[in-house]
Design a protein around this motif. Sequence first.
Motif: not given
Length: 386
Positions: A28-36
């Motif tokens: 998984i890779a993600a940022n504060a806004d959601g899953v990338l």
Amino acid sequence: MTQIDGGKIDALFGSAVEQGSYVGGAAIAANADGVLYESGFGTATADTLFRIASMTKAMTTAAVLHLVDAGKVSLDAEVREYIPAYGELQVLDGFDGDTPILRAPKTQSTVRQLLNHTSGHGYAFLNEKLVKYHEVTGTPSVLAFHRSMLTLPLVNDPGTTWEYGISTDWAGQVVEAVSGQTLGEYLGEHVWGPLGMTSTTFDASGSADRLIPMQSRMPDGTLQPNGIELPTPPEIHSGGGGSYSTVGDYGRFMRMLLGGGELDGTRILSAESVELMFTPSLGDIALPDVIKSSDPLLCNDVPSAPLPQDWGLGLHLMLANLPGMRHAGTGDWAGLTNCYFWVDRAAGLCGAVLTQALPFFDEKIVMGALAFEGTVYAEVGAAAAA
């Protein structure tokens, strides 16, 4: 929201499976806004439940800090204030034949020292004294998740040395003593539940269909099933290594840390507590150049990167940029089953690769995890400079 070309990552892991580097895993890779990016590969899916071992430690740390935020625990209090029996633990200095040589510690460990591994505790698979102690006393392995792990002696005086061990298991016991709940119940009510981490648990009973077999790297380089199963239900909720999770669930936990303790409008920890997790805490205590293994079936030697590092609370900290990847200040850690994660607040990115293989720090799996991380940063255009 920034998008990632998932096809490149799918190809990366697909090739790694074909070459025998992995059997099955998820990333998984993600940022504060959601899953990338989120996907399984090989024999695993995104819904696979992984034995995440020491990736449990960051969540147990969050439970302790939740109690700190509530004014119910002090980081600088001695552990025996919450668990009187803790004050009876002794330091293992060596052996007279097969008789352990034990003495009282020179100081008492604090809760903070439990969370940064300066409390004096160790693990048998990383400490020869504890190997012999388990042999001569018959104390089960900590992987048995048996209450007897709480009888194991210290291997150093508190506050003198960084040594990886069962510190966070004791931190979980502090949570239980203060809250009157099991660690799983407390995390379920205050962390996992509010974050929507619906699959994360200490008890995988009834979930066998969501697990994949544990593997071991053979001398010929292949990965083969090793038959290892963890006890379900466990006798003790091991705050240091006993939980199961999915990449999606753990992604939500990491995103909460990226958000300074909040995710989707739900606050789990104060911003101050999250900051403590990412603040160097070791002072004059140095991290080892190599974490030496005393059980090659469970763990390889783990060399340290030649860069400044430290330990916060519940997280290892990289204090310099890794060019093309994470930035200085990133918090990270891993699990014995070759699970790895990072939380890079400077770039606003987090990620994890979960597998089920031994021994820990498998070169092929580590190289795949690093390739994944580099690909994520390249796709997002947020790579750290040299």
